[in-house]
Design a protein around this motif. Structure first.
Motif, PDB file in Angstrom:
ATOM      1  N   PHE A   1       0.563  -9.023  -4.804  1.00  0.00           N
ATOM      2  CA  PHE A   1       1.516  -9.906  -5.472  1.00  0.00           C
ATOM      3  C   PHE A   1       2.081  -9.247  -6.731  1.00  0.00           C
ATOM      4  CE2 PHE A   1      -1.098 -12.860  -2.980  1.00  0.00           C
ATOM      5  CZ  PHE A   1      -0.099 -13.496  -2.269  1.00  0.00           C
ATOM      6  N   GLY A   2       2.396  -7.946  -6.591  1.00  0.00           N
ATOM      7  CA  GLY A   2       3.050  -7.200  -7.661  1.00  0.00           C
ATOM      8  C   GLY A   2       2.131  -6.599  -8.688  1.00  0.00           C
ATOM      9  N   GLU A   3       0.873  -6.982  -8.684  1.00  0.00           N
ATOM     10  CA  GLU A   3      -0.073  -6.472  -9.674  1.00  0.00           C
ATOM     11  C   GLU A   3      -0.786  -5.226  -9.142  1.00  0.00           C
ATOM     12  OE1 GLU A   3      -0.597  -7.571 -12.799  1.00  0.00           O
ATOM     13  OE2 GLU A   3       1.073  -8.962 -12.444  1.00  0.00           O
ATOM     14  N   PRO A   4      -0.725  -4.118  -9.905  1.00  0.00           N
ATOM     15  CA  PRO A   4      -1.451  -2.919  -9.465  1.00  0.00           C
ATOM     16  C   PRO A   4      -2.958  -3.162  -9.541  1.00  0.00           C
ATOM     17  CG  PRO A   4      -0.541  -2.595 -11.665  1.00  0.00           C
ATOM     18  CD  PRO A   4      -0.006  -3.899 -11.171  1.00  0.00           C
ATOM     19  N   LEU A   5      -3.664  -2.762  -8.514  1.00  0.00           N
ATOM     20  CA  LEU A   5      -5.098  -3.002  -8.450  1.00  0.00           C
ATOM     21  C   LEU A   5      -5.824  -1.748  -8.006  1.00  0.00           C
ATOM     22  CD1 LEU A   5      -5.009  -6.520  -6.795  1.00  0.00           C
ATOM     23  CD2 LEU A   5      -5.759  -6.020  -9.109  1.00  0.00           C
ATOM     24  N   ASP A   6      -7.005  -1.575  -8.553  1.00  0.00           N
ATOM     25  CA  ASP A   6      -7.852  -0.439  -8.200  1.00  0.00           C
ATOM     26  C   ASP A   6      -9.220  -0.997  -7.844  1.00  0.00           C
ATOM     27  OD1 ASP A   6      -8.878   2.045  -7.817  1.00  0.00           O
ATOM     28  OD2 ASP A   6      -9.171   2.506  -9.937  1.00  0.00           O
ATOM     29  N   PHE A   7      -9.339  -1.476  -6.599  1.00  0.00           N
ATOM     30  CA  PHE A   7     -10.580  -2.125  -6.189  1.00  0.00           C
ATOM     31  C   PHE A   7     -11.711  -1.104  -6.044  1.00  0.00           C
ATOM     32  CE2 PHE A   7      -7.837  -5.302  -3.637  1.00  0.00           C
ATOM     33  CZ  PHE A   7      -7.531  -5.993  -4.799  1.00  0.00           C
TER      34      PHE A   7
ATOM     35  N   MET B   1     -13.297   3.065  -1.342  1.00  0.00           N
ATOM     36  CA  MET B   1     -12.306   3.546  -2.295  1.00  0.00           C
ATOM     37  C   MET B   1     -11.426   4.581  -1.599  1.00  0.00           C
ATOM     38  SD  MET B   1     -12.502   2.273  -5.414  1.00  0.00           S
ATOM     39  CE  MET B   1     -11.891   3.554  -6.501  1.00  0.00           C
ATOM     40  N   PRO B   2     -10.105   4.477  -1.727  1.00  0.00           N
ATOM     41  CA  PRO B   2      -9.248   5.502  -1.107  1.00  0.00           C
ATOM     42  C   PRO B   2      -9.386   6.824  -1.845  1.00  0.00           C
ATOM     43  CG  PRO B   2      -7.939   4.033  -2.474  1.00  0.00           C
ATOM     44  CD  PRO B   2      -9.327   3.469  -2.462  1.00  0.00           C
ATOM     45  N   ASP B   3      -9.183   7.910  -1.122  1.00  0.00           N
ATOM     46  CA  ASP B   3      -9.157   9.228  -1.763  1.00  0.00           C
ATOM     47  C   ASP B   3      -7.865   9.404  -2.552  1.00  0.00           C
ATOM     48  OD1 ASP B   3     -11.563   9.777  -0.483  1.00  0.00           O
ATOM     49  OD2 ASP B   3     -10.561  10.642   1.273  1.00  0.00           O
TER      50      ASP B   3
ATOM     51  N   ALA C   1      -9.621   9.428   8.351  1.00  0.00           N
ATOM     52  CA  ALA C   1      -9.471   8.077   8.899  1.00  0.00           C
ATOM     53  C   ALA C   1      -8.093   7.506   8.608  1.00  0.00           C
ATOM     54  CB  ALA C   1     -10.549   7.160   8.335  1.00  0.00           C
ATOM     55  N   ASN C   2      -7.576   7.734   7.418  1.00  0.00           N
ATOM     56  CA  ASN C   2      -6.228   7.291   7.028  1.00  0.00           C
ATOM     57  C   ASN C   2      -5.507   8.444   6.344  1.00  0.00           C
ATOM     58  OD1 ASN C   2      -7.451   4.027   5.985  1.00  0.00           O
ATOM     59  ND2 ASN C   2      -6.585   4.605   7.942  1.00  0.00           N
ATOM     60  N   LYS C   3      -4.218   8.590   6.647  1.00  0.00           N
ATOM     61  CA  LYS C   3      -3.454   9.694   6.066  1.00  0.00           C
ATOM     62  C   LYS C   3      -2.096   9.197   5.576  1.00  0.00           C
ATOM     63  CE  LYS C   3      -1.640  14.323   7.118  1.00  0.00           C
ATOM     64  NZ  LYS C   3      -1.490  15.364   8.171  1.00  0.00           N
ATOM     65  N   ASP C   4      -1.934   9.124   4.268  1.00  0.00           N
ATOM     66  CA  ASP C   4      -0.638   8.840   3.631  1.00  0.00           C
ATOM     67  C   ASP C   4       0.017   7.584   4.211  1.00  0.00           C
ATOM     68  OD1 ASP C   4       1.379   9.305   1.792  1.00  0.00           O
ATOM     69  OD2 ASP C   4       2.551  10.514   3.183  1.00  0.00           O
ATOM     70  N   ILE C   5      -0.712   6.476   4.215  1.00  0.00           N
ATOM     71  CA  ILE C   5      -0.223   5.238   4.828  1.00  0.00           C
ATOM     72  C   ILE C   5       0.522   4.379   3.819  1.00  0.00           C
ATOM     73  CG2 ILE C   5      -1.005   3.009   5.744  1.00  0.00           C
ATOM     74  CD1 ILE C   5      -2.945   4.433   7.481  1.00  0.00           C
TER      75      ILE C   5
ATOM     76  N   LEU D   1       0.849  -1.177   0.000  1.00  0.00           N
ATOM     77  CA  LEU D   1       0.000   0.000   0.000  1.00  0.00           C
ATOM     78  C   LEU D   1       0.894   1.239   0.000  1.00  0.00           C
ATOM     79  CD1 LEU D   1      -2.622  -1.025   2.751  1.00  0.00           C
ATOM     80  CD2 LEU D   1      -2.662  -1.531   0.310  1.00  0.00           C
ATOM     81  N   SER D   2       0.582   2.192  -0.864  1.00  0.00           N
ATOM     82  CA  SER D   2       1.427   3.384  -0.995  1.00  0.00           C
ATOM     83  C   SER D   2       0.570   4.643  -0.932  1.00  0.00           C
ATOM     84  CB  SER D   2       2.188   3.364  -2.326  1.00  0.00           C
ATOM     85  OG  SER D   2       2.977   2.200  -2.441  1.00  0.00           O
ATOM     86  N   GLY D   3       0.835   5.478   0.066  1.00  0.00           N
ATOM     87  CA  GLY D   3       0.186   6.787   0.173  1.00  0.00           C
ATOM     88  C   GLY D   3      -1.328   6.732   0.289  1.00  0.00           C
ATOM     89  N   ILE D   4      -1.847   5.748   1.010  1.00  0.00           N
ATOM     90  CA  ILE D   4      -3.299   5.604   1.127  1.00  0.00           C
ATOM     91  C   ILE D   4      -3.869   6.643   2.083  1.00  0.00           C
ATOM     92  CG2 ILE D   4      -5.171   4.092   1.906  1.00  0.00           C
ATOM     93  CD1 ILE D   4      -3.953   3.154  -0.683  1.00  0.00           C
ATOM     94  N   SER D   5      -4.857   7.394   1.607  1.00  0.00           N
ATOM     95  CA  SER D   5      -5.567   8.376   2.432  1.00  0.00           C
ATOM     96  C   SER D   5      -7.065   8.207   2.229  1.00  0.00           C
ATOM     97  CB  SER D   5      -5.167   9.807   2.061  1.00  0.00           C
ATOM     98  OG  SER D   5      -3.806  10.052   2.370  1.00  0.00           O
ATOM     99  N   LYS D   6      -7.808   8.429   3.312  1.00  0.00           N
ATOM    100  CA  LYS D   6      -9.266   8.306   3.239  1.00  0.00           C
ATOM    101  C   LYS D   6      -9.892   9.188   4.301  1.00  0.00           C
ATOM    102  CE  LYS D   6     -13.313   6.604   2.072  1.00  0.00           C
ATOM    103  NZ  LYS D   6     -13.901   6.891   0.749  1.00  0.00           N
ATOM    104  N   SER D   7     -10.878  10.001   3.880  1.00  0.00           N
ATOM    105  CA  SER D   7     -11.616  10.856   4.813  1.00  0.00           C
ATOM    106  C   SER D   7     -13.097  10.550   4.728  1.00  0.00           C
ATOM    107  CB  SER D   7     -11.389  12.338   4.495  1.00  0.00           C
ATOM    108  OG  SER D   7     -10.039  12.702   4.707  1.00  0.00           O
TER     109      SER D   7
END
Length: 511
Positions: free
Chosen positions: A65-71, A56-58, A20-24, A8-14
């Motif tokens: 497993f190395g594959e970029p995903l946009d759930f 969905m993250p902001d 709730a999450n800031k740049d995780i 996970l790279s730079g995950i943020s969610k409000s």
């Protein structure tokens, strides 16, 4: 180097004004058990819900497993090999184990073939991972530990290579928790990657390979489990040193506040739930009731709180017979923190300000000629939220939107703030983080020191031994004699919990 299963790279969610999450940032190696710890409301469950496709993250990116995903749905997460076991199970209680396993993955209109195939797969998974269950058992008939196995099997049936467990031991007995960790170790040995969200630091130390700490929505550190300690993790979680042991002065017990004599309860099916239970709780003491879940403690609390009428026996509070209904009992200055906050302590569909007055809604404090004093109630709930550190301190937020631990704080705030003469407390720190546990324990001890009689029911041996002044154990509906807690240890109390006491006596009355 192991393969990276989750990145996970730079995950943020409000959620509105709440971050709730800031740049995780987080990396989880394949085939390991990775712990995620933090206070209630720190953002742990939100982060895992993003990974599982609930939110969905902001901002930010994810790789599996190395594959970029946009759930944008849990269905896509499942397809990518991610499974999640939620803190509050998501099973159809009227359905069988097998029906729950295939629910949502039936594989076509005709169910007979899918059921046969699913049964074979379920038997194979059960044997491979030691997750023994009866495929034809109805979910509502199963204990919570077995229901949790069904949740794990459901994820594995869908091909989970990464398994997220959110506070998995919050409703389990110590024995069930040990069995769960044996299962997790077996899954790890066979290549499954496990993300374990828990507030119990001894579980982190026992079962994880690595641990990450979230505080107020931000990732504040990662540690190899062998290189850290509960004290360090607690300080990282809370941002200050945390007292991991209960600090209390000797009790100064006074007159008897609650008296139980010869209590018996036979349920609607003719099963004897309580047998000849007798004890006294004095003002100014904490009276602990230990036992493995399912040995009568829940029924004892229901009878004492007026929710269930005993078959025989007597109960007095302050020398007067116990009322016949929960409302009558409350008027006798009895508070009650039930074991199951979601089913008995709260209405999760209500906003927090309504859940915060349940049981007191008809009192003159909150009601005037049948009309609710909504402005006053919201203001009062805001005060309680600040006092009991409920996060976020928003009385208008739906009760279901709070984490399990913050829901527990709402119940405790409601009951403790009324300063009852007698307080019944069932599992006070179930699903609560280490900082909040320290706070709750201080509140309970302060009530004791102010003269409240407290009956404490907990499956946590350490909690019973550290908080109680006197203690009994329950086994199969029977109650042992009372013992001074300072003279007990885990082994001696454990023997009582296993039924190693004379059940021909009335129990509970010795000092």
């Amino acid at each position: 180097m192991r393969e990276i299963a989750i990145e996970l790279s730079g995950i943020s969610k409000s959620f509105g004004p709440v971050q709730a999450n800031k740049d995780i940032n987080l990396s989880v190696e394949s085939g390991t058990i990775h712990g995620i710890v933090g206070e209630n409301g720190a953002g742990k469950s939100t982060l895992m819900s993003i990974l599982y496709g609930f939110y969905m993250p902001d901002e930010g990116a994810m790789r599996v497993f190395g594959e970029p995903l946009d759930f944008n749905s849990s269905e896509k997460a499942i397809e990518a090999g991610i499974g999640m076991v939620h803190q509050h199970f998501m099973l159809g209680e009227p359905f069988t184990v097998l029906e729950n396993i295939i629910l949502g993955a039936e594989g076509g209109f005709m169910l007979s073939g899918a059921m046969r195939s699913a049964r074979e797969t379920l038997v194979d998974l059960s044997e491979r991972y030691g997750l023994t269950v009866n495929p034809d058992a109805v979910i509502s008939s199963l204990p919570v530990g077995v229901q949790q196995r069904v949740e794990i099997l459901k994820a594995l049936y869908r091909g989970a290579k990464v398994l997220i467990l959110d506070e998995p031991t919050g409703v389990l007995t110590p024995q069930e928790a040990d069995a769960l960790f044996d299962i997790l170790r077996s899954l790890k040995e066979q290549g499954t990657t496990i993300l374990l969200i828990t507030h119990k630091l001894h579980e982190i130390m026992d079962v994880t390979d690595r641990v990450s700490v979230i505080r107020r929505g931000e990732m504040v550190g990662h540690r190899e489990t062998t290189d850290t300690s509960p004290e360090e993790l607690a300080e990282m979680m809370v941002g200050r040193k945390v007292l991991l042991e209960v600090d209390k002065a000797p009790a100064q017990p006074r007159e008897t506040a609650l008296s139980v004599s010869g209590l018996n309860l036979v349920d609607d099916r003719g099963v004897q739930r309580l047998t000849n239970v007798s004890f006294e709780v004095k003002a100014g003491e904490i009276f602990g009731v230990a036992g493995v879940s399912g040995n009568g403690q829940a029924q004892l609390l229901e009878v004492l709180s007026g929710m269930e009428a005993p078959t025989s026996g007597s109960i007095t509070i302050g020398g007067e017979p116990l009322g016949r209904t929960p409302n009558e009992v409350r008027l006798q200055s009895m508070g009650h923190v039930p074991e199951d906050r979601q089913h008995m302590g709260l209405v999760t569909a209500f906003p927090a300000w309504e859940s915060g007055i349940l049981g007191f809604q008809a009192s003159a404090l909150y009601c005037n000629r049948g009309a609710m004093k909504t402005g006053l109630i919201k203001e009062e709930m805001g005060r309680l939220m600040e006092k009991f550190d409920v996060r976020p301190p928003n009385p208008l937020l739906g009760t279901a939107k709070f984490s399990g631990g913050n829901q527990q704080k709402i119940v405790l705030a409601r009951e403790i703030d009324k300063a009852p003469d007698v307080l019944l407390v069932g599992q006070p720190t179930r699903g609560v983080d280490i900082g909040a546990i320290e706070f709750i324990h201080r509140q309970i001890i302060a009530m004791r020191d102010a003269g409240t009689a407290i009956l404490l029911v907990s499956v946590e041996l350490e909690e019973v031994l550290s908080l109680s002044d006197r203690v009994v154990a329950m086994f199969d509906g029977y109650c042992s004699d009372a013992h001074v807690t300072a003279e007990m240890d885990e082994r001696s109390l454990g023997l009582l919990m296993a039924g190693e006491f004379d059940r021909t006596q009335t129990g509970g009355m010795a000092a």
